[in-house]
Write an enzyme that holds these catalytic residues in place. Structure first.
Site, PDB file in Angstrom:
ATOM      1  N   SER A 132     -23.867 -40.893-117.185  1.00 20.52           N
ATOM      2  CA  SER A 132     -22.771 -41.283-118.154  1.00 20.52           C
ATOM      3  C   SER A 132     -23.299 -41.243-119.568  1.00 20.52           C
ATOM      4  O   SER A 132     -24.440 -41.319-119.751  1.00 20.52           O
ATOM      5  CB  SER A 132     -22.403 -42.786-117.947  1.00 20.52           C
ATOM      6  OG  SER A 132     -21.406 -43.142-119.034  1.00 20.52           O
ATOM      7  N   TYR A 145     -25.312 -51.578-118.036  1.00 22.02           N
ATOM      8  CA  TYR A 145     -24.925 -50.274-117.788  1.00 22.02           C
ATOM      9  C   TYR A 145     -25.444 -49.204-118.598  1.00 22.02           C
ATOM     10  O   TYR A 145     -26.017 -48.300-117.936  1.00 22.02           O
ATOM     11  CB  TYR A 145     -23.182 -50.177-117.794  1.00 22.02           C
ATOM     12  CG  TYR A 145     -22.705 -49.023-117.219  1.00 22.02           C
ATOM     13  CD1 TYR A 145     -22.271 -48.735-115.842  1.00 22.02           C
ATOM     14  CD2 TYR A 145     -22.217 -47.907-118.200  1.00 22.02           C
ATOM     15  CE1 TYR A 145     -21.863 -47.582-115.327  1.00 22.02           C
ATOM     16  CE2 TYR A 145     -21.477 -46.823-117.771  1.00 22.02           C
ATOM     17  CZ  TYR A 145     -21.384 -46.493-116.231  1.00 22.02           C
ATOM     18  OH  TYR A 145     -20.804 -45.384-115.821  1.00 22.02           O
TER      19      TYR A 145
END
Length: 257
Positions: A132, A145
């Protein structure tokens, strides 16, 4: 091209979103695809759609994934499964942190540990890690995350070192916002609410665009390694600058996250 040389793939997170699209694409390219996810019903739908081999397994269960891959020769491993929880470290609880580490990082490491030796022995294989932009840029909150995706960015680089000398390729695909159901799951809202909030009226990459990137990376000749693809919407940029000043007890922030 490499698809003519590969026979099998294993895709995690295949019961929805990018994992679903990647598994479907690899199957269309002629590979036998082992589709791994937690939603058995959705995996059966994917099986009926394109003929994957479904495995309803929680990839954070190391014993379960060890048993799953035992005896399998996997030519293409796609680590796509991922979870996210909203909030900074100030709002995170133990489960938020542990689950993200287990799914986003630990499971991928174990799958590489289990599958890479066979690739090395066969002198052929490809590992694709779906990370990501959160692993490369800070945009506020979601600290675990960010941390796990940054770690998988490092894992992708290190795997190239570990596999050096054999025809084993490693690709990291780092997406920005993609139109999937992840925001509905993260915020515990309906798909319709998430679409209205995050996608309506916006030009967003689709799951098919991520599958295109995977196909491109895998289908290059085996003497070519596509190390990283950063795939963002044209109308999305990472980063930014914020400055704060104190006025008495009040903190005034300028700029945008």
């Amino acid at each position: 091209m490499a698809f003519s040389e590969y026979k099998t793939a294993l895709v995690t997170g295949a019961s929805s979103g990018m994992g679903w699209g990647i598994a479907e694409r690899l199957r269309a390219k002629g590979l036998t695809v082992h589709a791994v996810g937690r939603n058995a019903e959705k995996l059966e739908e994917l099986k009926d759609l394109c003929g994957v081999i479904p495995h309803a397994v929680d990839i954070s269960d190391t014993a379960a994934i060890t048993e799953l891959v035992d005896g399998l020769d996997i030519d293409v491993l796609v680590n796509c499964a991922g979870v996210s929880r909203p909030g900074s470290i100030l709002q995170s609880d133990a489960f938020d942190i542990d689950e993200q580490i287990d799914v986003n990082l630990r499971a991928g490491l174990h799958l590489c540990r289990l599958i890479l030796p066979g690739m090395m022995e066969r002198d052929s294989g490809h590992i694709v890690n779906i990370t990501s932009m959160a692993g490369l840029y800070e945009f506020g909150g979601h600290i675990a995350y960010h941390a796990t995706k940054a770690a998988m960015h490092t894992v992708s680089r290190q795997l190239r070192v570990d596999a050096f000398g054999r025809r084993v390729r490693v690709t990291e695909i780092s997406p920005g916002r993609v139109e999937t159901d992840i925001f509905a799951r993260v915020e515990n809202i309906s798909s319709e609410e998430a679409k209205a909030k995050y996608f309506e009226g916006m030009e967003m990459p689709q799951v098919s665009d991520i599958a295109d990137a995977v196909e491109y990376a895998v289908d290059t000749p085996n003497y070519v390694n596509i190390g990283m693809i950063e795939l963002l919407p044209t109308l999305q940029v990472p980063g930014g600058l914020r400055t704060g000043k104190r006025v008495g007890d009040e903190v005034i922030l300028t700029g945008k996250k």
